[in-house]
Scaffold this active site. Structure first.
Site, PDB file in Angstrom:
ATOM      1  CG  HIS A  79      48.585 103.890   5.957  1.00 28.46           C
ATOM      2  ND1 HIS A  79      49.731 103.156   5.776  1.00 28.46           N
ATOM      3  CD2 HIS A  79      48.794 105.068   5.315  1.00 28.46           C
ATOM      4  CE1 HIS A  79      50.600 103.860   5.049  1.00 28.46           C
ATOM      5  NE2 HIS A  79      50.054 105.029   4.768  1.00 28.46           N
ATOM      6  CG  ASN A 105      51.106 109.463   6.403  1.00 26.31           C
ATOM      7  OD1 ASN A 105      50.814 109.869   7.519  1.00 26.31           O
ATOM      8  ND2 ASN A 105      51.743 108.330   6.195  1.00 26.31           N
ATOM      9  CG  ASP A 151      52.283  99.221   3.856  1.00 24.91           C
ATOM     10  OD1 ASP A 151      51.814 100.363   3.793  1.00 24.91           O
ATOM     11  OD2 ASP A 151      53.515  98.981   3.743  1.00 24.91           O
ATOM     12  CB  ILE A 152      55.412  96.342   0.417  1.00 23.81           C
ATOM     13  CG1 ILE A 152      56.257  95.248  -0.204  1.00 23.81           C
ATOM     14  CG2 ILE A 152      56.223  97.601   0.674  1.00 23.81           C
ATOM     15  CD1 ILE A 152      56.741  95.580  -1.613  1.00 23.81           C
ATOM     16  N   GLY A 201      54.227 113.376   5.813  1.00 24.48           N
ATOM     17  CA  GLY A 201      54.762 112.016   5.817  1.00 24.48           C
ATOM     18  C   GLY A 201      54.332 111.167   4.636  1.00 24.48           C
ATOM     19  CD  GLN A 202      50.402 111.735  -0.113  1.00 22.35           C
ATOM     20  OE1 GLN A 202      50.126 112.898   0.207  1.00 22.35           O
ATOM     21  NE2 GLN A 202      49.753 111.071  -1.048  1.00 22.35           N
ATOM     22  CG  HIS A 216      47.862 105.477   0.497  1.00 17.63           C
ATOM     23  ND1 HIS A 216      48.567 106.343  -0.303  1.00 17.63           N
ATOM     24  CD2 HIS A 216      48.605 105.299   1.621  1.00 17.63           C
ATOM     25  CE1 HIS A 216      49.702 106.662   0.290  1.00 17.63           C
ATOM     26  NE2 HIS A 216      49.750 106.059   1.461  1.00 17.63           N
TER      27      HIS A 216
END
Ligand code: 5GP
Ligand code: ZN
Length: 110
Positions: A101, A86, A31-32, A92-93, A99
């Site tokens: 997390h 999410n 994750d960035i 909260g997506q 995906h």
């Protein structure tokens, strides 16, 4: 590939990502904006918007994504980890390409 989908662009290789695993069905990258020391995203190569748009035909793919979580978490040095999916704007997506997390290992070193 769906136009203007960030994760489709990562799948296509047109946006860089730190990939930790890839096969015919999924790509997994860091994750960035990590929430923990280790934080990666398990992403199907096929564009599926969210859990809300999954069908019975996606059952094997969803199972595969979940089974990859402990395997890759262990490889990344985690003895335990959190998972998060999410779903929908109200859930909260932010990126509308499904995906999982996977994160753990304490606060990120930022
Ligand atoms: P969501 O809120 O949709 O579940 O999570 C989207 C996640 O994707 C966020 O944690 C965000 O930091 C990450 N993200 C967004 N854009 C990029 C990107 O271009 N590259 C990577 N590696 N992660 C991204
Ligand atoms: Zn996509």
């Amino acid at each position: 590939m769906t136009e203007d989908c960030i994760f489709c662009k990562i799948v296509a290789g047109t946006i860089p990502a730190t990939t930790i695993y890839e096969d015919n069905d999924v790509i997994v990258f860091n994750d960035i904006n990590p929430m923990a020391k280790v934080h990666f995203l398990i992403v199907p190569k096929q564009h599926i918007e969210s859990l809300n748009s999954c069908e019975e035909a996606d059952q094997a793919l969803l199972g595969k994504m979940l089974l990859l979580a402990p395997k890759l978490a262990t490889e990344q040095g985690l003895k335990g980890f959190k998972t998060l999916i999410n779903t929908g704007r109200d859930g909260g997506q932010e990126v509308f390409h499904i995906h999982v997390h996977v994160f753990g290992g304490g606060e990120p070193n930022t």
